[in-house]
Design a protein around this motif. Structure first.
Motif, PDB file in Angstrom:
ATOM      1  N   ILE A  88      62.768  -9.898  37.025  1.00 27.89           N
ATOM      2  CA  ILE A  88      64.641  -9.041  36.954  1.00 27.89           C
ATOM      3  C   ILE A  88      64.926  -7.873  37.542  1.00 27.89           C
ATOM      4  N   ILE A  89      66.652  -8.560  37.904  1.00 23.64           N
ATOM      5  CA  ILE A  89      66.740  -7.739  38.697  1.00 23.64           C
ATOM      6  C   ILE A  89      67.476  -6.136  37.497  1.00 23.64           C
ATOM      7  N   ILE A  90      66.928  -5.373  37.825  1.00 22.60           N
ATOM      8  CA  ILE A  90      67.242  -4.097  37.457  1.00 22.60           C
ATOM      9  C   ILE A  90      67.804  -3.385  38.515  1.00 22.60           C
ATOM     10  N   GLY A  91      69.249  -3.285  38.688  1.00 23.27           N
ATOM     11  CA  GLY A  91      70.001  -1.949  39.318  1.00 23.27           C
ATOM     12  C   GLY A  91      69.712  -2.725  41.170  1.00 23.27           C
ATOM     13  N   GLU A  92      69.435  -2.710  41.841  1.00 25.13           N
ATOM     14  CA  GLU A  92      68.928  -2.433  42.849  1.00 25.13           C
ATOM     15  C   GLU A  92      67.501  -3.306  43.598  1.00 25.13           C
ATOM     16  N   THR A  93      66.592  -3.252  42.155  1.00 27.90           N
ATOM     17  CA  THR A  93      65.491  -3.733  42.088  1.00 27.90           C
ATOM     18  C   THR A  93      65.317  -4.949  42.217  1.00 27.90           C
ATOM     19  N   ILE A  94      63.615  -5.400  42.216  1.00 26.26           N
ATOM     20  CA  ILE A  94      63.153  -6.187  41.476  1.00 26.26           C
ATOM     21  C   ILE A  94      62.104  -6.006  41.018  1.00 26.26           C
ATOM     22  N   GLN A  95      61.996  -6.527  40.017  1.00 20.83           N
ATOM     23  CA  GLN A  95      60.815  -6.304  39.113  1.00 20.83           C
ATOM     24  C   GLN A  95      59.911  -7.249  38.898  1.00 20.83           C
ATOM     25  N   GLU A  96      58.751  -7.795  38.577  1.00 17.81           N
ATOM     26  CA  GLU A  96      58.220  -8.583  38.032  1.00 17.81           C
ATOM     27  C   GLU A  96      56.773  -8.386  36.441  1.00 17.81           C
ATOM     28  N   VAL A  97      57.262  -8.662  35.628  1.00 17.94           N
ATOM     29  CA  VAL A  97      56.592  -8.186  34.297  1.00 17.94           C
ATOM     30  C   VAL A  97      55.419  -8.438  34.639  1.00 17.94           C
ATOM     31  N   THR A  98      54.051  -7.456  34.328  1.00 20.95           N
ATOM     32  CA  THR A  98      52.641  -7.664  34.671  1.00 20.95           C
ATOM     33  C   THR A  98      52.446  -7.468  32.842  1.00 20.95           C
ATOM     34  N   GLN A  99      53.035  -7.075  31.956  1.00 23.77           N
ATOM     35  CA  GLN A  99      51.637  -6.774  31.017  1.00 23.77           C
ATOM     36  C   GLN A  99      53.466  -6.487  29.261  1.00 23.77           C
ATOM     37  N   VAL A 100      52.638  -7.498  28.107  1.00 23.23           N
ATOM     38  CA  VAL A 100      53.814  -7.018  27.244  1.00 23.23           C
ATOM     39  C   VAL A 100      52.757  -6.099  26.235  1.00 23.23           C
ATOM     40  N   GLY A 101      53.302  -4.556  26.448  1.00 20.21           N
ATOM     41  CA  GLY A 101      52.363  -4.095  25.405  1.00 20.21           C
ATOM     42  C   GLY A 101      51.493  -3.040  25.390  1.00 20.21           C
ATOM     43  N   LYS A 102      50.974  -2.607  24.333  1.00 19.53           N
ATOM     44  CA  LYS A 102      49.743  -1.228  25.125  1.00 19.53           C
ATOM     45  C   LYS A 102      49.103  -0.683  24.070  1.00 19.53           C
ATOM     46  N   GLU A 103      47.977  -0.650  24.416  1.00 22.09           N
ATOM     47  CA  GLU A 103      46.910   0.561  23.460  1.00 22.09           C
ATOM     48  C   GLU A 103      46.685   1.472  23.361  1.00 22.09           C
ATOM     49  N   CYS A 104      47.655   2.546  22.331  1.00 20.64           N
ATOM     50  CA  CYS A 104      48.069   3.830  22.307  1.00 20.64           C
ATOM     51  C   CYS A 104      46.517   4.320  22.981  1.00 20.64           C
ATOM     52  N   HIS A 105      46.252   5.583  23.274  1.00 14.69           N
ATOM     53  CA  HIS A 105      45.271   6.054  23.603  1.00 14.69           C
ATOM     54  C   HIS A 105      45.092   6.861  22.347  1.00 14.69           C
ATOM     55  N   ASN A 106      43.371   7.598  21.872  1.00 14.87           N
ATOM     56  CA  ASN A 106      43.665   8.752  20.883  1.00 14.87           C
ATOM     57  C   ASN A 106      44.460   9.788  21.689  1.00 14.87           C
ATOM     58  N   GLY A 107      45.022  10.740  20.518  1.00 13.83           N
ATOM     59  CA  GLY A 107      45.213  11.982  21.394  1.00 13.83           C
ATOM     60  C   GLY A 107      47.234  11.319  21.562  1.00 13.83           C
ATOM     61  N   CYS A 108      47.324  10.497  21.773  1.00 11.83           N
ATOM     62  CA  CYS A 108      48.426   9.753  22.431  1.00 11.83           C
ATOM     63  C   CYS A 108      49.407  11.093  21.541  1.00 11.83           C
ATOM     64  N   ALA A 109      50.766  10.965  22.902  1.00 12.22           N
ATOM     65  CA  ALA A 109      51.462  12.545  21.964  1.00 12.22           C
ATOM     66  C   ALA A 109      52.243  12.027  21.935  1.00 12.22           C
ATOM     67  N   ILE A 110      52.736  10.795  21.796  1.00  9.71           N
ATOM     68  CA  ILE A 110      54.255  10.211  21.532  1.00  9.71           C
ATOM     69  C   ILE A 110      53.948   9.858  19.867  1.00  9.71           C
ATOM     70  N   LYS A 111      53.116   9.129  19.809  1.00  9.21           N
ATOM     71  CA  LYS A 111      52.329   8.804  18.518  1.00  9.21           C
ATOM     72  C   LYS A 111      51.953  10.003  17.554  1.00  9.21           C
ATOM     73  N   ASN A 112      51.696  11.199  17.899  1.00  3.27           N
ATOM     74  CA  ASN A 112      51.336  12.385  17.422  1.00  3.27           C
ATOM     75  C   ASN A 112      52.813  12.947  16.976  1.00  3.27           C
ATOM     76  N   LYS A 113      53.754  13.384  17.746  1.00  2.00           N
ATOM     77  CA  LYS A 113      54.549  13.665  17.181  1.00  2.00           C
ATOM     78  C   LYS A 113      55.996  12.725  16.677  1.00  2.00           C
TER      79      LYS A 113
END
Length: 149
Positions: A88-113
């Protein structure tokens, strides 16, 4: 039209990120100054506003760009349906999708908040193929997409 809503940064991994006016994304590194950047397959994290809106509908309040620790908040593109290998082209960059989703780790600050995290199912990760600056409002284009077998 798919576009960038926000560029978000934090010095360390796994915490809420703060919006910035622009970011420099370096080849095989990611967003300069971000704790998530480095020579690995998850250099940049992206999450769609549409995914954040799902959480708002579930009653989660005060959700703004960066609350799920995403580097780039997008609008108008279904990120989690992009196959790995898509460029994908975003702004001046070209990026390649490497992973969809992820496992939240224990104590994830985002999940906790926030109470629940949408990143495990709808966030994506990319690596930087071409360096450049990205700003809010920049267009997002699919350059190359892997065909599903």
């Amino acid at each position: 039209m798919a576009k960038v809503l926000s560029i978000n940064i934090s010095e360390i991994k796994g915490v809420i990120k703060t919006p910035i006016s622009e970011g420099f994304f370096k080849v095989e590194h990611g967003l300069e100054g971000d704790g998530h950047a480095g020579k690995w397959h998850r250099q940049v994290s992206l999450l769609a506003k549409e995914s954040i809106d799902k959480m708002i509908k579930l009653g989660v309040q005060d959700l703004t760009p960066g609350k799920f620790a995403e580097n780039i908040t997008t609008e108008g593109i279904v990120l989690h349906e992009l196959p790995i290998g898509t460029r994908i082209i975003i702004g001046e960059t070209i990026q390649e999708v490497t992973q969809v989703g992820k496992e939240c780790h224990n104590g994830c600050a985002i999940k906790n908040k926030v109470g629940k995290c949408i990143m495990p199912t709808e966030g994506i990760f990319t690596r930087i193929v071409k360096s450049g600056v990205i700003r809010p409002g920049d267009k997002i284009e699919i350059m190359y997409q892997e065909k599903e077998v």
